[in-house]
Design a protein around this motif. Structure first.
Motif, PDB file in Angstrom:
ATOM      1  N   GLY A 150       0.830  -1.200   0.000  1.00  0.00           N
ATOM      2  CA  GLY A 150       0.000   0.000   0.000  1.00  0.00           C
ATOM      3  C   GLY A 150       0.864   1.249   0.000  1.00  0.00           C
ATOM      4  O   GLY A 150       1.992   1.260   0.470  1.00  0.00           O
ATOM      5  N   GLU A 151       0.302   2.295  -0.506  1.00  0.00           N
ATOM      6  CA  GLU A 151       1.014   3.558  -0.639  1.00  0.00           C
ATOM      7  C   GLU A 151       1.442   4.094   0.731  1.00  0.00           C
ATOM      8  O   GLU A 151       0.626   4.267   1.639  1.00  0.00           O
ATOM      9  CB  GLU A 151       0.122   4.587  -1.340  1.00  0.00           C
ATOM     10  CG  GLU A 151       0.862   5.859  -1.695  1.00  0.00           C
ATOM     11  CD  GLU A 151       0.013   6.798  -2.522  1.00  0.00           C
ATOM     12  OE1 GLU A 151       0.175   8.017  -2.345  1.00  0.00           O
ATOM     13  OE2 GLU A 151      -0.799   6.305  -3.332  1.00  0.00           O
ATOM     14  N   GLY A 152       2.731   4.316   0.896  1.00  0.00           N
ATOM     15  CA  GLY A 152       3.274   4.886   2.120  1.00  0.00           C
ATOM     16  C   GLY A 152       3.413   3.912   3.280  1.00  0.00           C
ATOM     17  O   GLY A 152       3.939   4.274   4.334  1.00  0.00           O
ATOM     18  N   ALA A 153       2.948   2.671   3.118  1.00  0.00           N
ATOM     19  CA  ALA A 153       2.981   1.718   4.236  1.00  0.00           C
ATOM     20  C   ALA A 153       4.400   1.459   4.717  1.00  0.00           C
ATOM     21  O   ALA A 153       4.649   1.400   5.926  1.00  0.00           O
ATOM     22  CB  ALA A 153       2.317   0.401   3.834  1.00  0.00           C
ATOM     23  N   ALA A 154       5.340   1.329   3.789  1.00  0.00           N
ATOM     24  CA  ALA A 154       6.718   1.014   4.162  1.00  0.00           C
ATOM     25  C   ALA A 154       7.404   2.179   4.880  1.00  0.00           C
ATOM     26  O   ALA A 154       8.484   1.997   5.451  1.00  0.00           O
ATOM     27  CB  ALA A 154       7.515   0.609   2.929  1.00  0.00           C
ATOM     28  N   ASP A 155       6.789   3.345   4.872  1.00  0.00           N
ATOM     29  CA  ASP A 155       7.344   4.498   5.583  1.00  0.00           C
ATOM     30  C   ASP A 155       6.760   4.636   6.986  1.00  0.00           C
ATOM     31  O   ASP A 155       7.194   5.479   7.759  1.00  0.00           O
ATOM     32  CB  ASP A 155       7.065   5.786   4.802  1.00  0.00           C
ATOM     33  CG  ASP A 155       7.745   5.784   3.441  1.00  0.00           C
ATOM     34  OD1 ASP A 155       8.844   5.221   3.331  1.00  0.00           O
ATOM     35  OD2 ASP A 155       7.149   6.326   2.493  1.00  0.00           O
ATOM     36  N   GLY A 156       5.774   3.809   7.303  1.00  0.00           N
ATOM     37  CA  GLY A 156       5.101   3.904   8.594  1.00  0.00           C
ATOM     38  C   GLY A 156       5.937   3.318   9.724  1.00  0.00           C
ATOM     39  O   GLY A 156       6.922   2.613   9.490  1.00  0.00           O
TER      40      GLY A 156
END
Length: 148
Positions: free
Chosen positions: A82-88
């Motif tokens: 998902g979009e941005g998930a890996a930055d969470g």
């Protein structure tokens, strides 16, 4: 103030060893965790990865923080799709297994380091069917959970 967390306890008709294997062996997690395959060497500090079935798509990642078979397992956790998930931020998942009389085990799951009540409810919705499937699997007598 208490840190937001999803906490769930349930008593299961199984052994600590069978339940431990169900939590740590990817061939077994696929049977109840919607085809999610968990992989790690389970040494504290080592990566934990979740894959979709037999594929190479990593759906979730983390790092083992505690590994004391067959009673305590803890790892950081983050969804990677998902979009941005890996930055969470990473959350933490901890399983405590407590033997009870009569081939029963109390499983306590704590999913913490959450941002607030909405995230707790989101994880409750996610964990509930997984835990229901886990119960059915370990209590069914399905020998796939005890043999390689």
């Amino acid at each position: 103030m208490t840190e937001p967390a999803f906490v769930h306890e349930m008593d299961l008709r199984t052994t600590p060893e069978r339940l431990w294997r169900a939590l740590t062996d990817g061939r077994v997690t696929r049977r109840y965790w919607f085809d999610r395959r968990i992989e790690s060497n389970w040494t504290p500090g080592s990566p934990v990865r979740f894959y979709d079935g037999d594929g190479d798509t990593v759906t979730d990642t983390g790092v083992v923080t505690v590994h004391e078979p067959p009673r305590l397992l803890s790892y950081t956790f983050r969804h990677e799709l998902g979009e941005g998930a890996a930055d969470g931020p990473y959350t933490r998942v901890s399983f405590t297994l407590m033997p009870l009389a009569g081939d029963r085990v109390r499983l306590r799951l704590v999913h913490d380091r959450l941002s607030g009540p909405d995230e707790v409810e989101g994880w409750r919705a996610g964990w509930t069917p997984i835990l229901d499937n886990l119960r059915e699997f370990v209590e069914s007598g399905d020998k796939a959970g005890t043999t390689g």
